[in-house]
Design an enzyme around this catalytic site. Sequence first.
Site, PDB file in Angstrom:
ATOM      1  N   GLU A  96       0.826  -1.208   0.000  1.00 34.41           N
ATOM      2  CA  GLU A  96       0.000   0.000   0.000  1.00 34.41           C
ATOM      3  C   GLU A  96       0.858   1.256   0.000  1.00 34.41           C
ATOM      4  OE1 GLU A  96      -3.004  -0.245  -0.663  1.00 34.41           O
ATOM      5  OE2 GLU A  96      -3.152  -2.404  -0.372  1.00 34.41           O
ATOM      6  N   GLU A 147      -1.023  -3.006  -9.967  1.00 35.04           N
ATOM      7  CA  GLU A 147      -0.858  -3.901  -8.817  1.00 35.04           C
ATOM      8  C   GLU A 147       0.460  -4.665  -8.890  1.00 35.04           C
ATOM      9  OE1 GLU A 147      -2.664  -4.157  -5.975  1.00 35.04           O
ATOM     10  OE2 GLU A 147      -3.575  -2.372  -6.861  1.00 35.04           O
TER      11      GLU A 147
END
Length: 301
Positions: free
Chosen positions: A157, A231
């Site tokens: 993150e 991602e």
Amino acid sequence: MGKRILFFLLTNILVLTTIVIVWSAITSFTDIGPIYNGGVGVGISYVSLGVFSILVGFAGAFISLAISRWMAKKMMKVQVLDPNDNLSTAERQLVERVHRLSRAAGLMHMPEVGIYRSQEVNAFATGPSKKRSLVAVSSGLLNSMDDDAVEGVLAHEVAHVSNGDMVTMTLLQGVINTFVVFLSRIVASIVSNFVNEEMRFVVHFASIIVFQILFSILGSMVVMAYSRYREFHADRGGADLAGKDKMQHALQSLKNTVNTVQDNTNDDAIQTMKINNKGGLMKLLSSHPDLDERIRRLEQK
């Protein structure tokens, strides 16, 4: 970990729709309607419509970005952990871990750190800039993962924040919004020409809203495809920050727990945003690639 995209897309659609309603109200009482209306009483000025579409499209995207952190806190009831407050040992360790990873990523301003109460195994990062970002994790993730796995998730993150993914996503959304605004008015103009003069304005206005929402949903497939691509970069960034072993362990832990924890969540509105996504049409609406593919690519790093 797809909640940042869900919040952004929903906010973007709401902002665009609000702009349409407000602008239509303004043009109903002024003489500036022909700048954009494209078909209600005047011919379409494609140049003017194009300029209008760019302005509205990028304005909608950047407004959505500006309020993304606030929206995430409100929608998920995130409890922000202030380092100056009397935090528990676990909460303070979470804040310190995020800040340590952020410093390792070269961030000058530490993200806000928060927890939201949910049994799902999830985490997300959002915010309008690196200076005003938020990293939030679910209580389910903290309760079901060991320290190394949590570290890998947090590093992933933080990598999103460091990479500036939300800003890049906003620029892409601005381009998509431009086409959405432009095409919805072209189609609405065509549709309104099939009704009588008395009903033309109402049909035109309703058609703009309907087609704008429809085209926004279709455009979200492009945003989701970009999200899946990013991602893999965040996984590599997480591996650089926390170590490849911890990042791999985090992905494997997600794979081991997602089927037992998240499959019990019956919220259909969130199913397409889950960490472990399905194939077929659902894959086009998924913000994250399949976990097996993410693990495979990380092993090749």
